[in-house]
Enzyme design. Structure first.
Site, mmCIF file in Angstrom:
data_model
loop_
_atom_site.group_PDB
_atom_site.id
_atom_site.type_symbol
_atom_site.label_atom_id
_atom_site.label_comp_id
_atom_site.label_asym_id
_atom_site.label_seq_id
_atom_site.Cartn_x
_atom_site.Cartn_y
_atom_site.Cartn_z
ATOM 1 N N SER A 1 0.770 -1.014 0.205
ATOM 2 C CA SER A 1 -0.074 -0.105 0.140
ATOM 3 C C SER A 1 0.846 1.219 -0.009
ATOM 4 O O SER A 1 2.183 1.075 0.421
ATOM 5 C CB SER A 1 -0.767 0.001 1.291
ATOM 6 O OG SER A 1 -0.128 0.143 2.386
ATOM 7 N N ASP B 1 -0.880 -1.569 -4.005
ATOM 8 C CA ASP B 1 -2.244 -2.036 -3.760
ATOM 9 C C ASP B 1 -2.945 -0.452 -3.365
ATOM 10 O O ASP B 1 -2.286 0.130 -2.616
ATOM 11 C CB ASP B 1 -2.198 -2.527 -2.257
ATOM 12 C CG ASP B 1 -3.428 -3.185 -1.932
ATOM 13 O OD1 ASP B 1 -4.445 -3.382 -2.864
ATOM 14 O OD2 ASP B 1 -3.710 -3.391 -0.667
ATOM 15 N N HIS B 2 -4.360 -0.439 -4.052
ATOM 16 C CA HIS B 2 -4.792 0.493 -4.009
ATOM 17 C C HIS B 2 -4.172 2.203 -4.266
ATOM 18 O O HIS B 2 -4.150 3.034 -3.448
ATOM 19 C CB HIS B 2 -5.676 1.024 -2.483
ATOM 20 C CG HIS B 2 -6.596 -0.025 -2.391
ATOM 21 N ND1 HIS B 2 -7.794 0.140 -2.918
ATOM 22 C CD2 HIS B 2 -6.555 -1.393 -1.570
ATOM 23 C CE1 HIS B 2 -8.742 -1.215 -2.612
ATOM 24 N NE2 HIS B 2 -7.661 -1.582 -1.784
ATOM 25 N N GLU C 1 -10.319 -0.694 -10.456
ATOM 26 C CA GLU C 1 -11.539 -0.844 -9.297
ATOM 27 C C GLU C 1 -12.854 0.074 -9.804
ATOM 28 O O GLU C 1 -12.874 1.258 -10.315
ATOM 29 C CB GLU C 1 -10.901 -0.481 -8.058
ATOM 30 C CG GLU C 1 -11.944 -0.612 -6.934
ATOM 31 C CD GLU C 1 -11.774 -0.618 -5.532
ATOM 32 O OE1 GLU C 1 -10.383 -0.856 -5.274
ATOM 33 O OE2 GLU C 1 -12.487 -0.012 -4.672
ATOM 34 N N HIS D 1 -10.944 -8.343 -2.851
ATOM 35 C CA HIS D 1 -10.397 -7.519 -1.530
ATOM 36 C C HIS D 1 -11.002 -7.915 -0.475
ATOM 37 O O HIS D 1 -11.955 -8.604 -0.639
ATOM 38 C CB HIS D 1 -10.158 -6.243 -1.898
ATOM 39 C CG HIS D 1 -9.645 -5.602 -2.759
ATOM 40 N ND1 HIS D 1 -8.323 -4.478 -2.419
ATOM 41 C CD2 HIS D 1 -9.458 -5.586 -4.239
ATOM 42 C CE1 HIS D 1 -7.652 -4.465 -3.559
ATOM 43 N NE2 HIS D 1 -8.182 -4.981 -4.705
ATOM 44 N N GLY D 2 -10.193 -7.604 0.572
ATOM 45 C CA GLY D 2 -10.847 -7.956 1.973
ATOM 46 C C GLY D 2 -10.895 -9.435 2.213
ATOM 47 O O GLY D 2 -11.884 -9.972 2.423
ATOM 48 N N ASN E 1 -6.969 -10.781 -2.128
ATOM 49 C CA ASN E 1 -5.866 -9.857 -1.277
ATOM 50 C C ASN E 1 -6.111 -10.261 0.285
ATOM 51 O O ASN E 1 -7.211 -10.316 0.651
ATOM 52 C CB ASN E 1 -6.444 -8.637 -1.519
ATOM 53 C CG ASN E 1 -5.932 -7.958 -2.926
ATOM 54 O OD1 ASN E 1 -5.606 -8.743 -3.740
ATOM 55 N ND2 ASN E 1 -6.146 -6.702 -3.021
ATOM 56 N N ASN F 1 -4.578 -9.166 4.102
ATOM 57 C CA ASN F 1 -3.674 -8.346 4.751
ATOM 58 C C ASN F 1 -3.956 -8.575 6.308
ATOM 59 O O ASN F 1 -2.856 -8.982 7.212
ATOM 60 C CB ASN F 1 -3.935 -7.011 4.430
ATOM 61 C CG ASN F 1 -2.872 -5.981 4.968
ATOM 62 O OD1 ASN F 1 -1.891 -6.274 5.472
ATOM 63 N ND2 ASN F 1 -3.083 -4.599 4.947
HETATM 64 P P1 13P Z 1 -7.984 -7.630 4.519
HETATM 65 O O1 13P Z 1 -6.958 -6.725 5.328
HETATM 66 O O2 13P Z 1 -9.462 -7.163 4.962
HETATM 67 O O3 13P Z 1 -7.469 -9.010 4.334
HETATM 68 O O4 13P Z 1 -7.790 -7.039 3.034
HETATM 69 C C1 13P Z 1 -6.567 -6.947 2.359
HETATM 70 C C2 13P Z 1 -6.990 -6.293 1.021
HETATM 71 O O5 13P Z 1 -7.900 -6.238 0.208
HETATM 72 C C3 13P Z 1 -5.754 -5.292 0.533
HETATM 73 O O6 13P Z 1 -6.125 -4.595 -0.642
#
Ligand code: 13P
Length: 290
Positions: free
Chosen positions: A50, A85-86, A136, A208-209, A230, A232
């Site tokens: 990020s 990322d983003h 996105e 994501h997420g 993804n 994180n």
């Molecule tokens: P999480 O932190 O929810 O795993 O999401 C990671 C993510 O989407 C990074 O772009």
């Protein structure tokens, strides 16, 4: 092996019905852990950075150099993409310049036409260097490193338009959020995901997420074309819990247990564990050789 773009690994994943994990990195230990897990699993992998993590690690150039050198010393043979990322428009340009092999330009907060124009320009710059591009549509809910999304579900027609701009992969909001899911979460919107999969000409889709989505839902999403997932928060929580247990057990006070290389070791091992489990779930184990 030198860093590669995410294109081939994702096209193959989409064609063969599995997903490649993007694991966000935060420091040297994190990077070593993700690379080691990928190598031991014979899995392709995407290292996510990020903007905030890039700054923390001393800038994108430092990150690229660290990753490239670690790949040599660890003798990594699996395909690895280094991915922004983003990213904002400026960060995406900068990462293309300094040798990232993949970038996400997140224009989801712009009016749609502006998202289209800026995505096109990033695709033009990236293609000159063989860099893959993620765009996105519809935002991912929650907050990550200061980037906050409202969690708006993507419009399949807008997805179709963005997917036709020459991007490599598309992130579409389908009720997913960064960080932990609230107790009353309704789950991923599989109907919209299916429609997006059909209107976007088999482009690899990005989820994501990845933290906290039930395993069966992850597998169902892969069936509808999700080829990159993804993760994180889950690695962060595992790292912190492992380091906390070490300290709570008083190990930092035994001998040279205060040495940061000893203190961070349980965290490093916990990340390897999380990454390996996700690679199993996503189906990317033993897919490194093509
Ligand atoms: P999480 O932190 O929810 O795993 O999401 C990671 C993510 O989407 C990074 O772009």
């Amino acid at each position: 092996m030198p860093l590669v773009s995410a294109e081939n690994m994702l096209v193959q994943a989409r064609a063969e019905g599995y997903a490649v994990g993007q694991f966000n990195i935060n420091n040297l230990e994190w990077t070593k852990a993700v690379l080691t897990a990928a190598e031991e699993s014979a899995s392709p992998v995407i290292l996510g950075v990020s903007e905030g993590a890039g700054k923390y690690m001393g800038g994108f150039n430092t990150v690229r150099a660290m990753v490239a050198e670690l790949m040599k010393t660890l003798e990594i043979t699996v395909p690895v993409a280094l991915h922004l990322d983003h990213g904002s428009y400026e960060a995406a340009r900068q990462c293309i310049d300094v040798g990232f092999t993949s970038v996400m330009f997140d224009g989801s907060h712009y009016p749609f036409e502006e998202n289209v124009e800026k995505t096109k320009e990033i695709v033009r710059l990236a293609s000159q260097k063989g860099v893959s591009v993620e765009a996105e549509v519809g935002s991912i809910g929650g907050e990550e490193d200061g980037v906050t999304g409202s969690g708006e579900v993507a419009d399949p027609e807008e997805c179709r338009q963005i997917a036709s701009l020459g991007i490599t992969m598309l992130a579409a909001g389908i009720g997913n959020v960064h960080g932990k899911y609230p107790d009353n979460w309704q789950g991923l919107d599989m109907e919209v995901l299916e429609e997006i999969g059909e209107t976007t000409n088999r482009i690899p889709l990005v989820l994501h997420g990845g933290t906290g989505i039930p395993d069966e839902m992850v597998q169902e999403a892969i069936g509808y074309g999700v080829s990159k997932i993804n993760v994180n928060t889950e690695a962060q929580v595992a790292f912190t819990e492992a380091v906390r247990s070490y300290i709570e057990a008083g190990k930092d006070r035994e001998g040279k247990g205060f040495d940061p290389r000893k203190l961070l070791r349980p965290g490093y091992e916990a990340i390897i564990q999380v990454v390996k489990e996700k690679m199993e779930l996503f189906g990317s184990v033993n897919r490194a050789s093509g």
